[in-house]
Design an enzyme around this catalytic site. Structure first.
Site, PDB file in Angstrom:
ATOM      1  N   ARG A 116       9.314 -26.195   5.461  1.00 33.85           N
ATOM      2  CA  ARG A 116      10.136 -25.125   5.841  1.00 33.85           C
ATOM      3  C   ARG A 116      10.126 -24.211   4.267  1.00 33.85           C
ATOM      4  O   ARG A 116      10.845 -23.408   4.044  1.00 33.85           O
ATOM      5  CB  ARG A 116      11.515 -25.389   6.049  1.00 33.85           C
ATOM      6  CG  ARG A 116      11.742 -25.973   7.377  1.00 33.85           C
ATOM      7  CD  ARG A 116      13.268 -26.056   7.775  1.00 33.85           C
ATOM      8  NE  ARG A 116      13.410 -26.723   9.036  1.00 33.85           N
ATOM      9  CZ  ARG A 116      13.579 -27.739   9.364  1.00 33.85           C
ATOM     10  NH1 ARG A 116      13.715 -28.644   8.356  1.00 33.85           N
ATOM     11  NH2 ARG A 116      13.474 -28.390  10.494  1.00 33.85           N
ATOM     12  N   LYS A 138       3.793 -10.239   2.432  1.00 38.44           N
ATOM     13  CA  LYS A 138       3.254 -10.228   3.912  1.00 38.44           C
ATOM     14  C   LYS A 138       2.133 -11.312   3.915  1.00 38.44           C
ATOM     15  O   LYS A 138       0.831 -11.118   3.426  1.00 38.44           O
ATOM     16  CB  LYS A 138       2.524  -8.766   4.365  1.00 38.44           C
ATOM     17  CG  LYS A 138       3.758  -7.844   4.530  1.00 38.44           C
ATOM     18  CD  LYS A 138       3.224  -6.448   4.791  1.00 38.44           C
ATOM     19  CE  LYS A 138       2.589  -6.315   6.054  1.00 38.44           C
ATOM     20  NZ  LYS A 138       2.169  -4.830   6.151  1.00 38.44           N
ATOM     21  N   GLU A 180      -9.300   0.736  -0.638  1.00 37.40           N
ATOM     22  CA  GLU A 180      -7.787   0.483  -0.711  1.00 37.40           C
ATOM     23  C   GLU A 180      -7.344   1.122  -1.965  1.00 37.40           C
ATOM     24  O   GLU A 180      -6.116   1.784  -2.019  1.00 37.40           O
ATOM     25  CB  GLU A 180      -7.364  -0.920  -1.002  1.00 37.40           C
ATOM     26  CG  GLU A 180      -7.426  -1.873   0.246  1.00 37.40           C
ATOM     27  CD  GLU A 180      -6.459  -1.531   1.462  1.00 37.40           C
ATOM     28  OE1 GLU A 180      -5.542  -0.963   1.171  1.00 37.40           O
ATOM     29  OE2 GLU A 180      -6.417  -2.052   2.462  1.00 37.40           O
ATOM     30  N   LYS A 220       2.222  -0.072  -5.145  1.00 34.57           N
ATOM     31  CA  LYS A 220       2.442  -1.043  -4.191  1.00 34.57           C
ATOM     32  C   LYS A 220       4.002  -1.671  -4.443  1.00 34.57           C
ATOM     33  O   LYS A 220       4.680  -1.740  -3.669  1.00 34.57           O
ATOM     34  CB  LYS A 220       1.366  -2.151  -4.077  1.00 34.57           C
ATOM     35  CG  LYS A 220       1.713  -3.199  -2.979  1.00 34.57           C
ATOM     36  CD  LYS A 220       1.467  -2.567  -1.395  1.00 34.57           C
ATOM     37  CE  LYS A 220       1.680  -3.764  -0.428  1.00 34.57           C
ATOM     38  NZ  LYS A 220       0.643  -4.614  -0.180  1.00 34.57           N
ATOM     39  N   GLU A 230       9.147  -3.567   5.647  1.00 34.66           N
ATOM     40  CA  GLU A 230       8.635  -2.735   6.270  1.00 34.66           C
ATOM     41  C   GLU A 230       9.413  -1.896   7.451  1.00 34.66           C
ATOM     42  O   GLU A 230       8.977  -1.945   8.884  1.00 34.66           O
ATOM     43  CB  GLU A 230       7.136  -3.229   7.109  1.00 34.66           C
ATOM     44  CG  GLU A 230       6.246  -1.981   7.360  1.00 34.66           C
ATOM     45  CD  GLU A 230       4.869  -2.578   7.680  1.00 34.66           C
ATOM     46  OE1 GLU A 230       4.276  -2.389   8.681  1.00 34.66           O
ATOM     47  OE2 GLU A 230       4.300  -3.459   6.704  1.00 34.66           O
ATOM     48  N   ARG A 234       7.364   1.499   3.798  1.00 35.80           N
ATOM     49  CA  ARG A 234       6.344   0.602   3.640  1.00 35.80           C
ATOM     50  C   ARG A 234       5.261   0.731   4.659  1.00 35.80           C
ATOM     51  O   ARG A 234       3.877   0.672   4.410  1.00 35.80           O
ATOM     52  CB  ARG A 234       6.899  -0.720   3.450  1.00 35.80           C
ATOM     53  CG  ARG A 234       5.701  -1.841   3.100  1.00 35.80           C
ATOM     54  CD  ARG A 234       6.273  -3.152   2.843  1.00 35.80           C
ATOM     55  NE  ARG A 234       5.207  -4.238   2.716  1.00 35.80           N
ATOM     56  CZ  ARG A 234       5.382  -5.130   2.176  1.00 35.80           C
ATOM     57  NH1 ARG A 234       6.655  -5.700   2.107  1.00 35.80           N
ATOM     58  NH2 ARG A 234       4.410  -6.133   2.055  1.00 35.80           N
ATOM     59  N   ASN A 238      -0.085   1.293   5.527  1.00 36.24           N
ATOM     60  CA  ASN A 238      -0.978   1.199   6.677  1.00 36.24           C
ATOM     61  C   ASN A 238      -1.871   2.221   6.912  1.00 36.24           C
ATOM     62  O   ASN A 238      -2.655   2.316   7.990  1.00 36.24           O
ATOM     63  CB  ASN A 238      -0.393   0.570   7.964  1.00 36.24           C
ATOM     64  CG  ASN A 238       0.238  -0.687   7.587  1.00 36.24           C
ATOM     65  OD1 ASN A 238      -0.330  -1.753   7.532  1.00 36.24           O
ATOM     66  ND2 ASN A 238       1.740  -0.862   7.461  1.00 36.24           N
ATOM     67  N   HIS A 241      -4.995   1.994   8.792  1.00 38.96           N
ATOM     68  CA  HIS A 241      -5.172   0.450   9.331  1.00 38.96           C
ATOM     69  C   HIS A 241      -4.994   0.172  10.600  1.00 38.96           C
ATOM     70  O   HIS A 241      -5.130  -0.594  11.308  1.00 38.96           O
ATOM     71  CB  HIS A 241      -4.089  -0.478   8.434  1.00 38.96           C
ATOM     72  CG  HIS A 241      -4.379  -0.626   6.996  1.00 38.96           C
ATOM     73  ND1 HIS A 241      -4.690   0.318   6.210  1.00 38.96           N
ATOM     74  CD2 HIS A 241      -4.588  -2.018   6.397  1.00 38.96           C
ATOM     75  CE1 HIS A 241      -4.888  -0.422   4.926  1.00 38.96           C
ATOM     76  NE2 HIS A 241      -4.850  -1.696   5.219  1.00 38.96           N
ATOM     77  N   HIS A 245      -7.605  -2.207  11.845  1.00 44.41           N
ATOM     78  CA  HIS A 245      -7.232  -3.342  12.090  1.00 44.41           C
ATOM     79  C   HIS A 245      -7.935  -3.637  13.793  1.00 44.41           C
ATOM     80  O   HIS A 245      -8.320  -4.732  14.262  1.00 44.41           O
ATOM     81  CB  HIS A 245      -5.932  -3.715  12.148  1.00 44.41           C
ATOM     82  CG  HIS A 245      -5.322  -4.218  10.850  1.00 44.41           C
ATOM     83  ND1 HIS A 245      -3.997  -4.145  10.559  1.00 44.41           N
ATOM     84  CD2 HIS A 245      -5.964  -4.364   9.761  1.00 44.41           C
ATOM     85  CE1 HIS A 245      -3.741  -4.667   9.361  1.00 44.41           C
ATOM     86  NE2 HIS A 245      -5.188  -4.725   8.934  1.00 44.41           N
ATOM     87  N   HIS A 258     -13.030  -5.677   5.732  1.00 47.81           N
ATOM     88  CA  HIS A 258     -11.589  -5.133   5.734  1.00 47.81           C
ATOM     89  C   HIS A 258     -11.698  -3.817   5.387  1.00 47.81           C
ATOM     90  O   HIS A 258     -11.206  -2.774   5.776  1.00 47.81           O
ATOM     91  CB  HIS A 258     -10.419  -5.898   5.158  1.00 47.81           C
ATOM     92  CG  HIS A 258      -9.178  -5.170   5.070  1.00 47.81           C
ATOM     93  ND1 HIS A 258      -8.504  -4.898   6.665  1.00 47.81           N
ATOM     94  CD2 HIS A 258      -8.547  -4.579   4.294  1.00 47.81           C
ATOM     95  CE1 HIS A 258      -7.453  -4.553   6.181  1.00 47.81           C
ATOM     96  NE2 HIS A 258      -7.355  -4.104   4.954  1.00 47.81           N
TER      97      HIS A 258
END
Length: 355
Positions: A116, A138, A180, A220, A230, A234, A238, A241, A245, A258
């Site tokens: 956990r 993330k 990026e 960032k 997000e 935020r 993306n 992306h 993605h 990527h």
């Protein structure tokens, strides 16, 4: 040690691995350190991280993960869970992610879920990971249906960003990470974009990287601090992306790095903004020229556009079945747009396909 820059919980500089031990002590991290490392990175750096920590008195154990996006899945996470169980890992001990974005996301997901939650330390070794994926908490694994669909927000306790690792990257990997940097400049930093436009791949020197990396990290962190989960601004991070993605998923994560997929995605997003009348022709051409200047792709091949379109429907930014597109009105002026006609998306995906 030289040029150490402390940026909130991220240590940024060149040759700063020796600083990690004292940072661990400051944050009260005790006991064993479980390093989850990209096997190619560990081989290339002669396991420098483990050796450095061991010399400073830490007890370490290392698990090597096969390189590539194909490792970022629940099966690989389960293998690491079994390894941690065999090691009798305890909650107050820490997991260290050592590698690029794949290992950072995977190790972070394991840290968030095993017992956990164990402390997470990020030691990113690629440009993408250093300025983007290791910052902001993330963590995730992929499903066949899409990228990062199973994950959590789980910030690292420490992120140690040593730009020395970038100097041994293959040129393709470095330039993919540069996508990026271009993205960050396009969104928030027009002066940085102008500087990038004046340079080229031959100018990515250690000194220039040491200037750019902390600058991108600060952007960032600023956005994450304002919107940690997000819910608003935020999502701007993306940019590129949504298509990127989807392209990765449609090609089973085997064809494009990527950053290369994001470069194509940024060009696609710019085409959408141009068609909608949001982005001017001059700014559109400036973006396209800079992406191409750094040997990044603006078109894709060997995949059906309909497969990309289908993958877009699973984008995490979607709300009530509508895709939230990140678009530009100008260099440094982004916006979120939810009213992009599906016919236009289909048209742009066709325009992006190499003939």
């Amino acid at each position: 040690m030289e040029d150490v820059d402390f940026v909130e919980d991220a240590i940024v500089g060149r040759d700063i691995l020796p600083e990690l031990s004292s940072a661990l002590a400051r944050h009260g991290i005790e006991g064993r350190l479980f390093i989850i490392a990209d096997e190619r990175v560990a081989e290339r750096t002669e396991n420098k991280l483990a050796e450095t920590l061991a010399r400073q008195g830490h007890t370490v154990a290392t698990y090597l993960v096969p390189s590539g996006e194909a490792s970022k899945n629940l099966r690989q996470a389960e293998r690491i869970y079994h390894w941690l169980a065999a090691q009798r890992a305890e909650r107050k001990e820490a997991i260290l992610a050592f590698g690029g974005g794949v290992v950072g996301d995977l190790a972070g997901f394991v840290a968030a879920t095993y017992l956990r939650g164990m402390s997470l330390v990020q030691v990113p070794t690629t440009l993408v990971a250093q300025i983007d994926s290791s910052i902001g908490g993330k963590v995730a694994v992929d499903l066949p249906e899409g990228k990062n669909l199973v994950g959590a927000f789980y910030p690292s306790v420490i992120t140690c960003i040593d730009t020395r690792f970038l100097e041994s990257l293959a040129q393709r990997d470095l330039l993919a990470g540069w996508a990026e940097v271009i993205k960050t400049a396009l969104l928030f930093d027009a002066p940085l974009f102008a500087e990038i436009a004046k340079r080229g791949p031959a100018d990515l020197t250690p000194d220039f990287l040491l200037e750019v990396v902390p600058r991108c990290v600060r952007w960032k962190q600023k956005v994450v601090a304002e919107d940690p989960k997000e819910q608003g601004i935020r999502a701007l991070l993306n940019y590129g992306h949504t298509i990127g993605h989807a392209l990765e998923a449609a090609t089973s994560y085997q064809t494009y790095l990527h950053g290369e997929a994001v470069a194509i995605g940024m060009h696609g997003a710019a085409r959408i903004a141009l068609h909608l009348g949001l982005l001017g022709k001059e700014a559109f051409e400036m973006q396209r020229a800079v992406i191409a200047k750094y040997d990044l792709p603006v078109q894709y091949s060997s995949v059906d556009p309909s497969a990309i379109e289908e993958a877009i429907t699973l984008d995490k930014k979607n709300r009530q079945g509508r895709v939230r597109w990140i678009l530009l009105e100008d260099i440094g002026t982004p916006r979120i747009e939810s009213d992009v006609p599906q016919a236009l998306v289909s048209q742009v995906l066709q325009e992006l396909q190499a003939r």
